[in-house]
Scaffold this active site. Structure first.
Site, PDB file in Angstrom:
ATOM      1  N   LYS A 191      -4.875 -47.398  26.621  1.00  0.00           N
ATOM      2  CA  LYS A 191      -4.930 -48.501  27.591  1.00  0.00           C
ATOM      3  C   LYS A 191      -4.055 -49.621  27.013  1.00  0.00           C
ATOM      4  CE  LYS A 191      -5.905 -51.834  30.293  1.00  0.00           C
ATOM      5  NZ  LYS A 191      -4.670 -52.525  29.826  1.00  0.00           N
ATOM      6  N   GLY A 246      -7.334 -57.069  19.598  1.00  0.00           N
ATOM      7  CA  GLY A 246      -7.357 -58.163  20.571  1.00  0.00           C
ATOM      8  C   GLY A 246      -8.293 -59.261  20.089  1.00  0.00           C
ATOM      9  N   SER A 247      -8.836 -60.001  21.034  1.00  0.00           N
ATOM     10  CA  SER A 247      -9.619 -61.180  20.648  1.00  0.00           C
ATOM     11  C   SER A 247     -11.012 -60.810  20.141  1.00  0.00           C
ATOM     12  CB  SER A 247      -9.761 -62.120  21.849  1.00  0.00           C
ATOM     13  OG  SER A 247     -10.633 -61.543  22.788  1.00  0.00           O
ATOM     14  N   THR A 248     -11.587 -61.709  19.356  1.00  0.00           N
ATOM     15  CA  THR A 248     -12.948 -61.507  18.842  1.00  0.00           C
ATOM     16  C   THR A 248     -13.938 -61.469  20.005  1.00  0.00           C
ATOM     17  OG1 THR A 248     -12.327 -62.593  16.802  1.00  0.00           O
ATOM     18  CG2 THR A 248     -14.682 -62.471  17.257  1.00  0.00           C
ATOM     19  N   VAL A 250     -13.510 -60.403  23.139  1.00  0.00           N
ATOM     20  CA  VAL A 250     -13.492 -59.096  23.818  1.00  0.00           C
ATOM     21  C   VAL A 250     -14.003 -57.999  22.882  1.00  0.00           C
ATOM     22  CG1 VAL A 250     -12.018 -57.364  24.934  1.00  0.00           C
ATOM     23  CG2 VAL A 250     -11.673 -59.796  25.416  1.00  0.00           C
ATOM     24  N   GLY A 251     -13.683 -58.093  21.592  1.00  0.00           N
ATOM     25  CA  GLY A 251     -14.169 -57.098  20.632  1.00  0.00           C
ATOM     26  C   GLY A 251     -15.691 -57.026  20.635  1.00  0.00           C
ATOM     27  N   GLU A 268      -9.719 -54.614  15.421  1.00  0.00           N
ATOM     28  CA  GLU A 268      -8.800 -55.531  14.725  1.00  0.00           C
ATOM     29  C   GLU A 268      -8.718 -56.765  15.605  1.00  0.00           C
ATOM     30  OE1 GLU A 268      -5.580 -57.501  14.343  1.00  0.00           O
ATOM     31  OE2 GLU A 268      -4.392 -55.644  14.391  1.00  0.00           O
ATOM     32  N   CYS A 302      -1.261 -61.690  15.088  1.00  0.00           N
ATOM     33  CA  CYS A 302      -2.654 -61.914  14.652  1.00  0.00           C
ATOM     34  C   CYS A 302      -2.702 -62.464  13.237  1.00  0.00           C
ATOM     35  CB  CYS A 302      -3.441 -60.621  14.672  1.00  0.00           C
ATOM     36  SG  CYS A 302      -3.415 -59.852  16.252  1.00  0.00           S
ATOM     37  N   GLU A 402      -6.824 -69.859  16.632  1.00  0.00           N
ATOM     38  CA  GLU A 402      -5.416 -69.457  16.519  1.00  0.00           C
ATOM     39  C   GLU A 402      -4.594 -70.154  17.597  1.00  0.00           C
ATOM     40  OE1 GLU A 402      -5.954 -65.181  17.099  1.00  0.00           O
ATOM     41  OE2 GLU A 402      -4.473 -64.856  15.547  1.00  0.00           O
TER      42      GLU A 402
HETATM   43  C1  SIN Z   1      -0.729 -58.025  14.545  1.00  0.00           C
HETATM   44  O1  SIN Z   1      -0.390 -59.163  14.796  1.00  0.00           O
HETATM   45  O2  SIN Z   1      -1.853 -57.575  14.807  1.00  0.00           O
HETATM   46  C2  SIN Z   1       0.198 -57.022  13.922  1.00  0.00           C
HETATM   47  C3  SIN Z   1       1.053 -57.590  12.938  1.00  0.00           C
HETATM   48  C4  SIN Z   1       1.769 -56.557  12.125  1.00  0.00           C
HETATM   49  O3  SIN Z   1       1.382 -55.380  12.055  1.00  0.00           O
HETATM   50  O4  SIN Z   1       2.741 -56.947  11.530  1.00  0.00           O
END
Ligand code: SIN
Length: 500
Positions: A191, A246-248, A250-251, A268, A302, A402
């Site tokens: 997805k 994605g975001s905390t 939604v996780g 992640e 991220c 962030e």
């Molecule tokens: C991410 O921002 O989740 C990935 C960054 C990366 O793998 O360099």
């Protein structure tokens, strides 16, 4: 003046643009169950529509899961070597089609062509890496306490894996998940983010060409139906593993939804990386690393340097030199070879960055460069000025959230103990950066930081051999590294009676 110099018409390999979802080896337009609805993929630099794709729904998703479930029955019996060959071929095809893949990515995500090319190579590296890892999976012979027994363990693929990937790395986040899943012998339902599905579809075309069998890769295209698609993947008992970046927020929701079927999860989630520059740092290393960590992908990673802590002895000089460097960063379309900072992918990112800048100003922050959206550069997209703010304080919004934009805020600190405390005063812990010439200090600080990853004297944490993931609100599980494949495997033990 910046221009969008290229379009999807420039793609050489037209097969890479199927503009359909993929279920059980069939490329499908929108289904009757979803009211034949579609959504537009938009270029964030021009706001032009690039393509119109099927808006797939929960019924399509269930069909994709059924296909993956059926395919698993035979795919799990392939040998690791067979899967490794397919992964290597897939990687080779990514390299052969690198120019096209990069252009697709730049047009739908906004990042520069140079960054997109880098991501294609990075994305392909996970396929090569997991090709090697597939053949390294092995169990153990365990010494028994009971001499009439023998005990062995072996590892098996967990089953159907759902891979939910974000828009900021449209290729690498798929290969990091699906490369591992397929290497382990799992079948997959992808997805990809609704903002950047074209890269995922192109990748799936190449995976088919590499020999992955029907049903082993299914791709759900969805933008506004994302909640129902996600829920179906979470609640469907035929899915045994779910991996999400994605975001905390939604996780946490996905974890709740997965609890009914007790799925194995890798999450992640959001980061808020501290970037710590000590007085003993080499200034050029600190500046290079800060520019990369903060301005790569227009600040939309991220692991972006969200809180830049600079020790008091070099704070003013670092701020001055960083600002000089940032003034030279060209903002424009990702297809323009001079561009360093492309557009933001979303309008909402512009609003969030503005709210962080306004909040910083309210609390005494000094905007020394930039401070808002770009003026007219001849394109309609979401362009934001690279921005430097000094005099940052703990109570500011950016300390907790962030920013996801090219905005860098500089915090001053005095001692090592103080900065460790400040850096750890955070409910997430993904990446971090430590800039120092003192090796003992780099060890001490790396050990003390509550994060999943530490970069020392560099500005990027991306390497397929290195496990990627976080702690606290940044989630759990690791992608890449030797750990990545284990997320898609289960250990089975076998106890044998050897008594006469
Ligand atoms: C991410 O921002 O989740 C990935 C960054 C990366 O793998 O360099």
């Amino acid at each position: 003046m910046s221009t969008q110099e290229k379009s999807l018409q420039d793609i050489q390999n037209k097969k890479l643009l199927p503009n359909k979802g993929l279920i059980n080896g069939q490329w499908l337009a929108s289904s009757a169950s979803s009211g034949n609805s579609t959504f537009d993929v938009v270029d964030p630099a021009t706001l032009d529509v690039l393509a119109t794709l099927p808006e797939m729904d929960k019924h399509d998703t269930a069909t994709a899961v059924d296909a993956a479930f059926e395919a698993f029955k035979s795919f799990k019996k392939t040998t690791a070597r067979q899967r490794a060959r397919m992964l290597r071929k897939w990687s080779d095809l990514c390299h052969e089609n690198a120019e096209d893949l990069a252009l697709i990515m730049t047009l739908e995500n906004g990042k520069t062509l140079a960054e997109s090319k880098g991501e294609v190579v990075y994305g392909a590296s996970f396929l090569e890496w997991f090709a090697t890892q597939a053949e390294m999976v092995h169990g153990e012979v365990v010494p028994p306490a009971n001499l009439n027994q023998r005990i062995v363990t072996f590892k098996q693929p967990i089953g159907v894996a759902a891979c939910l990937s974000p828009w900021n790395f449209p290729i690498a986040m798929i290969t990091r998940k699906c490369g591992a899943a397929l290497a382990a012998g799992c079948t997959t339902v992808w997805k990809p983010a609704g903002e950047t599905p074209l890269s995922a579809l192109a990748l799936a075309v190449l995976a088919e060409e590499a020999g992955f069998p029907r049903g082993s890769i299914n791709v759900i295209t969805s933008l506004t139906t994302v909640a129902e698609v996600g829920e179906e993947l979470c609640r469907n008992p035929k899915v045994h593993k779910l991996s999400f970046t994605g975001s905390t927020r939604v996780g946490k929701l996905l974890m709740q939804q997965c609890s009914s079927t007790l799925k194995k999860l890798s999450l992640e989630l959001g980061g808020n990386s501290p970037f710590i520059v000590f007085d003993d740092a080499k200034m050029s290393t600190a500046l290079d690393a800060a520019i990369l960590a903060k301005f790569r992908n227009s600040g939309q990673t991220c692991v972006t340097a969200n809180r830049v802590f600079v020790q008091a002895g070099i704070y003013d000089e670092f701020a001055k030199q960083l600002t000089e460097r940032i003034k030279k960063l060209k903002v424009g379309a990702g297809t323009d070879s001079d561009t360093f900072v492309g557009p933001l992918t979303h309008e909402r990112a512009v609003k969030k960055a503005m709210s962080h800048i306004d909040d910083a100003k309210k609390h005494g922050g000094q905007v020394v460069y930039g401070g808002g959206p770009m003026g007219d550069i001849g394109l309609k997209g979401y362009f934001f000025q690279p921005t430097v703010i000094t005099c940052m304080k703990q109570e500011m919004l950016t300390t907790r959230e962030e920013t996801f934009a090219p905005v860098v805020g500089l915090y001053k600190f005095e001692t090592e103990e103080e900065v460790i405390e400040l850096a750890n005063d955070c409910d997430v812990g993904l990446g971090s950066f430590v800039i120092t010439e003192n090796m003992a200090r780099s060890w001490r600080v790396a050990e003390a930081l509550e994060v999943g990853m530490v970069g020392v004297n560099l500005g990027m944490l991306s390497a397929c051999e290195s496990p990627f993931g976080g702690v606290k609100g940044s989630g759990f599980g690791r992608e890449g590294g030797t750990q990545g494949i284990n997320e898609y495997l289960v250990v089975k033990s076998m106890l044998i009676n050897v008594a006469n």
